[in-house]
Write an enzyme that holds these catalytic residues in place. Structure first.
Site, PDB file in Angstrom:
ATOM      1  N   PHE A 375      -4.212  22.119  16.323  1.00 41.55           N
ATOM      2  CA  PHE A 375      -3.841  20.895  17.044  1.00 41.55           C
ATOM      3  C   PHE A 375      -4.151  20.961  18.540  1.00 41.55           C
ATOM      4  CE2 PHE A 375      -0.430  21.763  13.788  1.00 41.55           C
ATOM      5  CZ  PHE A 375      -1.117  21.139  12.760  1.00 41.55           C
ATOM      6  N   CYS A 376      -5.229  21.647  18.914  1.00 42.52           N
ATOM      7  CA  CYS A 376      -5.597  21.784  20.331  1.00 42.52           C
ATOM      8  C   CYS A 376      -4.418  22.277  21.163  1.00 42.52           C
ATOM      9  CB  CYS A 376      -6.130  20.463  20.884  1.00 42.52           C
ATOM     10  SG  CYS A 376      -7.731  20.008  20.205  1.00 42.52           S
TER      11      CYS A 376
END
Length: 464
Positions: A375-376
């Site tokens: 998710f970055c």
């Protein structure tokens, strides 16, 4: 907490109409089903109201600023009125500037380019990469992941106490985690920053779509968010807040619109007089439709009754958490604990499952769109999964086959447009997959887990 979820208006809104509600998708097991969009944290579906407003304006589109024609003047008024609408939505102070950008990432990179010389930046390792990475030309102090809101404040206070008290400093913090959905103690962190002579920027990418943001009330210096997470398409974002650093910095982009006057010098060079308003950092022809879509979304959320939308979302959060708690194999990821207030963003892992395989099965067999990976926010997810946050990782599927375990997670996210049925279908699908396994075979292709379309696709339950 700075942004509480209790004691809000007790009325609960119905889901707001969004685009894509009637889209059907094919299932590998046969037939079609209405798509359940549960990936709001990446990009929320556009509100129907936003789409209608944009469609009504589109025939009148014109280039903004300095145009003599009627459509240009109309578009300029719409553009600048949108700026005022966003400022009101955010509770900005009278002297604050609203600068339109492409996204939260662009907004924070703009602020990074405007830091005074010698500025020190303090950022938690728990941040999204948009907040973690832009500060390449500054001295950066990375703060360890706190395990309580109080610890977050204490960690920041200790770090700020050790800095040069006379130099400029900036604290960057999220309002709501894009991994756990947990709310951060923004007001308390702002107070700590200001007590030590530092400024603070709020990454509201996940907060603004789910909860009212009050810049003046939270006492933050800047706030950044993206339109595409606020139910507004077309690639626009906002950086709003104090004008001085922005006014004194070199323009983010050099070009038309940012300059008031350009003249040749006798020695053959060029003298430039730059704007001191938001236009200083908005060079080029702006994304008028994107900006208008943000303003339309702000109006739609306000007029619908944001408090009621929050109340309904909290009901959905409770249902999802209760449903997942009933599946022993599921572990919900949390930084601050089960009692921490949060928005409609929940990440989890399923014992015995590769997360990419599980997400692929939700999509292919149930028509449910979630997200898997890191998710970055790689250091945060690694920490939550019990790994060293310095370990390498990547967003999306790992190089692992469907039956192999991997160090990534599944994220379900929802908001103002989510019907109850989508939540019910998601919880039912989780229970069924855990209990009975997938009904299809899957393989890794170009880094993604996908259904096997060959003859062996429907081969009974796969190994997990």
């Amino acid at each position: 907490m700075s942004v509480p979820t209790a004691a809000l208006d007790s009325s609960v809104c119905a889901p707001l109409p969004v685009l894509g509600q009637n889209v059907t998708v094919p299932l590998v097991t046969g037939g079609e089903v209405a798509y359940a969009a549960l990936d709001y944290a990446a990009s929320a579906p556009a509100l129907q109201r936003v789409w209608d407003d944009v469609a009504a304006y589109a025939p009148y589109y014109g280039s903004v600023h300095r145009g003599a024609g009627y459509l240009s003047q109309l578009s300029t008024d719409l553009f600048e009125n949108s700026r005022r609408t966003v400022a009101e939505f955010l509770g900005c102070r009278a002297e604050d500037q609203v600068v339109f950008t492409r996204s939260t990432t662009d907004s924070l990179n703009l602020l990074a380019s405007a830091l005074p010389a010698g500025c020190e930046v303090f950022v938690y390792e728990t941040e999204h990469h948009a907040s973690l990475l832009p500060w390449r030309d500054a001295r950066v102090t990375y703060l360890d992941a706190p395990r309580t809101p109080a610890q977050a404040v204490e960690t920041l206070e200790r770090a700020l106490a050790d800095r040069d008290p006379y130099g400029p400093a900036l604290v960057c913090v999220t309002g709501a985690s894009n991994v756990t959905g947990e709310l951060w103690p923004v007001r308390e962190l702002a107070a700590a920053a200001h007590a030590h002579g530092a400024r603070i920027v709020l990454d509201a990418a996940q907060l603004a779509p789910h909860h009212p943001v009050d810049v003046a009330g939270l006492d933050v210096d800047w706030v950044a968010f993206s339109g595409h997470k606020l139910y507004a398409p077309f690639g626009s974002g906002v950086l709003a807040g104090r004008a001085d650093w922005l006014r004194e910095a070199e323009p983010y982009l050099a070009g038309g619109g940012a300059s008031r006057k350009v003249a040749r010098r006798a020695d053959g060079g060029v003298d430039v007089d730059w704007h001191t308003t938001a236009a200083r950092h908005e060079a080029g022809s702006p994304n008028v439709i994107g900006v208008y879509s943000i303003a339309s979304a702000c109006k739609a959320l306000t007029e619908a009754g944001f408090e009621g939308l929050v109340a309904r979302e909290q009901e959905l959060v409770g249902r999802v958490r209760e449903g997942l708690a009933g599946v022993p194999e599921v572990q919900v990821l949390s930084l601050f604990g089960d009692d921490a207030p949060r928005v409609g963003v929940i990440s989890f892992v399923v014992r015995g499952w590769n997360s990419s395989h599980f997400a692929a099965a939700l999509s292919a067999e149930y028509g449910i769109g979630v997200r898997d990976g890191l998710f970055c926010a790689h250091p945060l997810v690694r920490t939550l999964l019990g790994s060293d946050p310095r370990d390498p990782g990547q967003c999306g599927a790992p190089e692992a086959e469907p039956g192999e375990l991997s160090l990534n997670a599944i994220r379900v996210s929802f908001g103002a447009g989510t019907p109850d049925e989508h939540i019910d279908r998601f919880l039912g699908a989780v229970c069924e997959l855990v209990r009975e396994g997938a009904r299809w075979n899957y393989r890794t292709e170009d880094g993604r887990c996908v259904p096997d379309r060959g003859e062996a696709g429907r081969a009974g339950h796969t190994s997990r």
